[in-house]
Design an enzyme around this catalytic site. Sequence first.
Site, PDB file in Angstrom:
ATOM      1  N   PHE A 149       0.759  -1.208   0.085  1.00  7.67           N
ATOM      2  CA  PHE A 149       0.124   0.140  -0.065  1.00  7.67           C
ATOM      3  C   PHE A 149       0.768   1.415   0.052  1.00  7.67           C
ATOM      4  CE2 PHE A 149       1.127  -0.143   4.506  1.00  7.67           C
ATOM      5  CZ  PHE A 149       1.230   0.998   4.942  1.00  7.67           C
ATOM      6  N   LYS A 173      -1.041  -7.824  -8.653  1.00  5.06           N
ATOM      7  CA  LYS A 173      -1.855  -7.945  -7.586  1.00  5.06           C
ATOM      8  C   LYS A 173      -1.587  -6.860  -6.620  1.00  5.06           C
ATOM      9  CE  LYS A 173      -2.593  -8.926  -3.908  1.00  5.06           C
ATOM     10  NZ  LYS A 173      -3.202  -8.181  -2.446  1.00  5.06           N
ATOM     11  N   SER A 226       5.892  -7.054   4.545  1.00  6.21           N
ATOM     12  CA  SER A 226       6.495  -7.528   5.914  1.00  6.21           C
ATOM     13  C   SER A 226       7.211  -8.571   5.770  1.00  6.21           C
ATOM     14  CB  SER A 226       5.425  -7.315   6.618  1.00  6.21           C
ATOM     15  OG  SER A 226       4.634  -8.552   6.466  1.00  6.21           O
ATOM     16  N   CYS A 281       9.853   1.392   4.076  1.00  4.53           N
ATOM     17  CA  CYS A 281      11.048   0.493   4.447  1.00  4.53           C
ATOM     18  C   CYS A 281      12.376   1.252   4.422  1.00  4.53           C
ATOM     19  CB  CYS A 281      10.891  -0.560   3.427  1.00  4.53           C
ATOM     20  SG  CYS A 281      11.673  -0.548   1.616  1.00  4.53           S
TER      21      CYS A 281
END
Length: 484
Positions: A149, A173, A226, A281
């Site tokens: 996201f 996706k 993650s 990140c």
Amino acid sequence: MTHTQHYIGGTWQSSKSDTILPVTNPATGGTISCIPMASRTEVGRAVSVAHEAFLQWRRIPVSERIQYLFAFREKLNTHFEEIARSLTEECGKTLSESRGELRRGIENVEVACGAPSLMQGYNNEDISRGIDEHIIRQPLGVVVAITPFNFPGMIPLWFLPYAIATGNCFILKPSEKTPQTAAWLIRLLDEVGLPLGVVQMLHGDKEVVDALIEHPGTRAISFVGSTPIARYIYAKAAEHGKRVQCQGGANNVVVILEDAEIDSATEIIAESAFGCAGQRCLANRLAVTVGKSRETFTDAIVAVTRSRKVGYGLHETTEMGPMITPESRGDIEQFIKTSEKEGARIIVDGRGKTVDGFQDGNWLFPTLIDNINPSGKLAKTEAFGPLLGLLHADDLDQAIKFVNSQSYGNMACLFTTSGAAARKFRYEAEAGNIGINVGVAAPMAFYPFGGSKDSFFGTLHAEGKHGFEFYTQTKHIVERWPNS
């Protein structure tokens, strides 16, 4: 409110699934669109269409394939502001951050246009008398990217341009939290006349991801998210014989030496820690002050943290937007509570605040915590939000030891005016991206995006030469032509 659809075989299609998820504006809390979850049947149809398209697409000369990317780049520039505003509405980041993200995404399209040179093989004549040997690069087939996201425009473009420039067919996706930006990308590719089935998009959750990985027709999987999910996808994809690259989480450390230029370092570190509400990140999570920099940096970062303007991302004066969901905000609030229990001291508390006119937003203001326990939760676990923890080291060796104690290895940064210290740090720090007097060590698109240890699972990273290598397989030809 719009209804975002799947894009299969060159057409926008509603799903037959009964599961429809809302997409909310994180600054207002209002629903702005909804998306369907794809079924395994729809996954199968998309892969079948992509395979049929691949048989023709791979035969199109690379010099012709990149013409679609040149046209795509122009479309992205033409609709730049519209996409940036849409991105801000669904993701929450500031308009300037959305613009920066799109610019970095477009750079990847530009690099991929170099495919005629960058996917070349090599050869030798007369490896033995009358025998020549060649290596050529060929596309894999149907490839998949599962994207997060927090960068819904840039991260799909880490993969898509390289995949199709090298002759593959691509299924995206996107995150179910931010599907509208991905829809913009697909819509513009449709407008440039990309052949049907070369690029498709499916919405979904774990069931769709598993179906894409398990389908025998997919050849490669790319993922950003993650670490626990990255590890899961890497293992599952390997089990099914796929080529795979998985970018995981991070707990990035920045080290501030006594000789650092504190004013500029403070501004840069604050932007790294709190930009995009800390939801990236490459955000600095932990700041290690060395020697006398403890007092000077702490005073400076407190002032900058308190003065950061939080608000709706479409307002030009906003410096930080909301978190993506109430659950994400709750996770960071729990980190703060845990740090207190471990003996840390909150010196700037961002909890319990709202923005006038946007009381339903997912607000958590910049938070600064001192005396972090080096063995505690915040020191060892990714906190994906606007939170910076402070620790202290006696010297550079001790600071590097702390950097290397992290299970993550995405980025480590050093602020100094000493070339010797900088060289020591970049040589010894165990991270895939190193910043020297830089707070976000994000590689340009023509370099691969680094990452190591629990921050990356795979061999070839996204972007640059690694992108071309990941999406191609080498074929070795040894040939002799007898004299007639």
